[in-house]
Enzyme design. Structure first.
Site, PDB file in Angstrom:
ATOM      1  N   TYR A  55     -38.632  -5.295   9.432  1.00 57.08           N
ATOM      2  CA  TYR A  55     -39.695  -5.989   8.720  1.00 57.08           C
ATOM      3  C   TYR A  55     -41.026  -5.411   9.197  1.00 57.08           C
ATOM      4  O   TYR A  55     -41.141  -4.949  10.329  1.00 57.08           O
ATOM      5  CB  TYR A  55     -39.613  -7.479   9.050  1.00 57.08           C
ATOM      6  CG  TYR A  55     -40.249  -8.415   8.045  1.00 57.08           C
ATOM      7  CD1 TYR A  55     -39.787  -8.479   6.737  1.00 57.08           C
ATOM      8  CD2 TYR A  55     -41.292  -9.256   8.417  1.00 57.08           C
ATOM      9  CE1 TYR A  55     -40.343  -9.355   5.836  1.00 57.08           C
ATOM     10  CE2 TYR A  55     -41.861 -10.140   7.510  1.00 57.08           C
ATOM     11  CZ  TYR A  55     -41.382 -10.183   6.219  1.00 57.08           C
ATOM     12  OH  TYR A  55     -41.944 -11.048   5.322  1.00 57.08           O
ATOM     13  N   ASN A 106     -42.036 -18.439  -0.684  1.00 56.62           N
ATOM     14  CA  ASN A 106     -41.598 -18.225  -2.064  1.00 56.62           C
ATOM     15  C   ASN A 106     -42.632 -18.654  -3.098  1.00 56.62           C
ATOM     16  O   ASN A 106     -42.949 -17.877  -4.008  1.00 56.62           O
ATOM     17  CB  ASN A 106     -40.261 -18.925  -2.310  1.00 56.62           C
ATOM     18  CG  ASN A 106     -39.100 -18.211  -1.642  1.00 56.62           C
ATOM     19  OD1 ASN A 106     -39.219 -17.046  -1.267  1.00 56.62           O
ATOM     20  ND2 ASN A 106     -37.990 -18.893  -1.485  1.00 56.62           N
ATOM     21  N   SER A 153     -33.823 -17.638  -8.229  1.00 61.82           N
ATOM     22  CA  SER A 153     -34.172 -17.612  -6.811  1.00 61.82           C
ATOM     23  C   SER A 153     -35.342 -18.546  -6.551  1.00 61.82           C
ATOM     24  O   SER A 153     -35.986 -19.065  -7.474  1.00 61.82           O
ATOM     25  CB  SER A 153     -34.542 -16.188  -6.393  1.00 61.82           C
ATOM     26  OG  SER A 153     -35.742 -15.788  -7.044  1.00 61.82           O
ATOM     27  N   ARG A 187     -27.715 -14.519 -14.017  1.00 66.34           N
ATOM     28  CA  ARG A 187     -26.366 -13.948 -14.047  1.00 66.34           C
ATOM     29  C   ARG A 187     -25.284 -14.972 -14.365  1.00 66.34           C
ATOM     30  O   ARG A 187     -24.127 -14.603 -14.547  1.00 66.34           O
ATOM     31  CB  ARG A 187     -26.061 -13.274 -12.700  1.00 66.34           C
ATOM     32  CG  ARG A 187     -27.116 -12.249 -12.312  1.00 66.34           C
ATOM     33  CD  ARG A 187     -26.657 -11.366 -11.187  1.00 66.34           C
ATOM     34  NE  ARG A 187     -25.618 -10.448 -11.622  1.00 66.34           N
ATOM     35  CZ  ARG A 187     -25.076  -9.498 -10.854  1.00 66.34           C
ATOM     36  NH1 ARG A 187     -25.507  -9.350  -9.622  1.00 66.34           N
ATOM     37  NH2 ARG A 187     -24.142  -8.718 -11.312  1.00 66.34           N
ATOM     38  N   MET A 234     -32.463  -7.680  -3.732  1.00 67.51           N
ATOM     39  CA  MET A 234     -31.277  -8.519  -3.595  1.00 67.51           C
ATOM     40  C   MET A 234     -29.981  -7.754  -3.853  1.00 67.51           C
ATOM     41  O   MET A 234     -28.926  -8.135  -3.374  1.00 67.51           O
ATOM     42  CB  MET A 234     -31.386  -9.718  -4.548  1.00 67.51           C
ATOM     43  CG  MET A 234     -32.486 -10.695  -4.192  1.00 67.51           C
ATOM     44  SD  MET A 234     -32.717 -12.010  -5.413  1.00 67.51           S
ATOM     45  CE  MET A 234     -31.134 -12.838  -5.309  1.00 67.51           C
TER      46      MET A 234
END
Length: 324
Positions: free
Chosen positions: A53, A125, A151, A173, A240
């Protein structure tokens, strides 16, 4: 008091340790002492632990990229917050400790109508979603295209876009997510398939689609490129799929699509974090944004929490030893 230390960069199961550390000193001028209530354990934290990171603290160090707490005391000259306030921990204040010191000016106070567990998930988020929606100045009624729409970021994109008068095209999906996201305010929800572009055009006609948000990368990017129109901006914010961003360069050139990678802690974005955190809290309080629930573990049970994350997804760590 209890904290969770990163002792070395590497596999989280070996490098993250529950430790006993001294309590912080009284807050100095401009500081606030905070009882951490809840802090998420997410895949972002594991990337930091592995050393991949962009943030790399000196070790050993408390880590934890996000959290919410209650102000216990403030130092001299602090007027922005007061004891008892619920606050979001700012970037640079690692959350995995029962108590932390933070710069009071960087704290975002949230309404007490918001549950502490929801508050703990407001800083990454939803703020990411707000920044993504703001990536391009679009007139009201414009379309925003995204994958990974179910998400935490994707759900927040729907809320922020709706707040700004924008419409969303959402690729998912699983069939059962269609109605769920429509109930959250999504305008169009389509199942991931090669004919997505044709199905979008059957609904919106010749409307331009000038902003695409890619949280998956890899092969999934091609579906976004099929839908985006001449001169669009494609923002890559997640991987992802586990695959790199490798779009068809011919498609990018043919449509004059500009790709750009996004990281919410770039200097240009940091000034927007407090306002977007406050807006996220307001949306939650008003019912315009609901964050997905997460399994809660006491911080002392970190090893169990980590095992759960590996198999099931995001969890919350409870750092308040006095919670009933």
């Amino acid at each position: 008091m209890l904290a969770i230390h990163l002792t070395q960069f590497g596999e989280p199961e070996q490098s993250l340790k529950v430790v006993d550390v001294p309590e912080p000193p009284a807050p100095a001028a401009g500081q606030a002492l905070i009882q951490v209530e809840y802090a998420p354990l997410d895949h972002h934290d594991l990337l930091l632990a592995k050393g991949v990171y962009p943030v790399r603290p000196e070790l050993p160090s408390v880590i934890g990229n996000e959290g919410a707490g209650t102000v216990l005391a403030v130092g001299a000259d602090v007027t922005h917050v007061r004891p008892g306030d619920t606050v979001l921990l700012p970037f640079g204040t690692f959350a995995w400790s029962e108590q932390v010191l933070a710069q009071a000016a960087k704290l975002t106070v949230v309404d007490k109508s918001i549950s502490l567990d929801q508050a703990a998930m407001l800083s990454i988020n939803p703020v990411t979603a707000g920044l993504l929606v703001e990536s391009r100045d679009l007139p009201a009624g414009s379309w925003v295209l995204q994958n990974a729409a179910n998400s935490g970021v994707g759900r927040s994109v729907i809320a922020f876009a709706k707040e700004r008068g924008l419409r969303t095209i959402n690729i998912v999906r699983r069939e059962e997510l269609v109605t769920e996201l429509e109930e959250l305010g999504a305008d169009i929800v389509l199942i991931d398939a090669p004919d997505v572009a044709a199905r979008v055009r059957a609904i919106i006609g010749d409307d331009p689609v000038l902003l695409g948000l890619d949280g998956v990368s890899g092969g999934a990017t091609s579906l976004l490129l099929d839908v985006l129109t001449e001169g669009a901006l494609l923002v890559i914010y997640g991987y992802m799929s586990g695959e790199p961003f490798t779009p068809d360069q011919n498609v990018l050139k043919a449509k004059n699509i500009t790709p750009t990678e996004f990281w919410m802690y770039q200097d240009e974005y940091l000034p927007r974090h407090p306002a977007l955190g406050a807006e996220s809290a307001r949306l939650v309080a008003e019912g315009g944004l609901t964050l997905p629930s997460a399994r809660v573990y006491e911080a002392k049970d970190f090893a169990e929490a980590l095992a759960y994350l590996r198999k099931n997804g995001k969890v919350l760590l409870d750092f308040n030893p006095h919670r009933g």
